[in-house]
Design a protein around this motif. Sequence first.
Motif, short mmCIF file in Angstrom:
data_model
loop_
_atom_site.label_atom_id
_atom_site.label_comp_id
_atom_site.label_asym_id
_atom_site.label_seq_id
_atom_site.Cartn_x
_atom_site.Cartn_y
_atom_site.Cartn_z
N LEU A 7 2.80 11.09 10.23
CA LEU A 7 2.91 9.64 10.15
C LEU A 7 2.21 8.94 11.30
CD1 LEU A 7 6.63 9.39 9.06
CD2 LEU A 7 4.60 9.16 7.63
N THR A 9 3.18 8.92 14.50
CA THR A 9 4.12 8.38 15.48
C THR A 9 4.47 9.46 16.49
OG1 THR A 9 6.00 8.98 14.10
CG2 THR A 9 5.14 6.77 13.84
N LYS A 32 12.86 3.55 9.38
CA LYS A 32 12.97 2.14 9.05
C LYS A 32 11.67 1.39 9.30
CE LYS A 32 17.92 1.47 9.79
NZ LYS A 32 18.93 0.77 10.61
N GLU A 33 10.91 1.80 10.30
CA GLU A 33 9.70 1.07 10.69
C GLU A 33 8.46 1.49 9.90
OE1 GLU A 33 9.40 1.70 14.89
OE2 GLU A 33 11.08 0.38 15.34
N ILE A 34 8.43 2.71 9.42
CA ILE A 34 7.25 3.23 8.72
C ILE A 34 7.18 2.67 7.31
CG2 ILE A 34 6.23 5.36 7.77
CD1 ILE A 34 5.86 5.11 10.75
N ASP A 35 5.96 2.40 6.84
CA ASP A 35 5.74 1.96 5.47
C ASP A 35 6.24 3.05 4.51
OD1 ASP A 35 4.79 0.70 3.19
OD2 ASP A 35 2.75 1.47 3.44
N PRO A 36 7.08 2.72 3.53
CA PRO A 36 7.64 3.74 2.62
C PRO A 36 6.57 4.54 1.87
CG PRO A 36 8.77 1.65 2.33
CD PRO A 36 7.63 1.40 3.28
N ASP A 37 5.41 3.93 1.64
CA ASP A 37 4.34 4.65 0.93
C ASP A 37 3.77 5.80 1.75
OD1 ASP A 37 4.62 2.99 -1.25
OD2 ASP A 37 3.09 1.58 -0.54
N ARG A 38 3.95 5.75 3.07
CA ARG A 38 3.43 6.81 3.93
C ARG A 38 4.40 7.98 4.08
NH1 ARG A 38 1.71 4.73 9.44
NH2 ARG A 38 1.03 6.87 9.61
#
Length: 97
Positions: A7, A9, A32-38
């Motif tokens: 991801l 991070t 929570k911060e990461i785009d769900p598509d990733r």
Amino acid sequence: MRIYENLGTRITTRKGDSRSVKNVQDIIRMLKEIDPDRLPIFVARDLHKIPPVTFDHLDVTKILKELTSLRTEVTQMKLNTIAKSEITDIQNDMYFR
């Protein structure tokens, strides 16, 4: 490859007694911060190990609402098809007279 590397991070390496709690907090924050598509999609390799889904686990009222909605849509589609067919028949009768 670890999920946070994929991801893009970073996870802080922690020491001490509370590192497990802080690691879990870091993971929750990252999710929570990461785009769900990733986020990766996890699947079961051995389906026989997954417990069965019974009616106790389903929202039957939601399924019934969706079924009613689908029936209404299908009926409307049938009526539209019949109406278009009748209009075409009338137009053909008028054209060929």
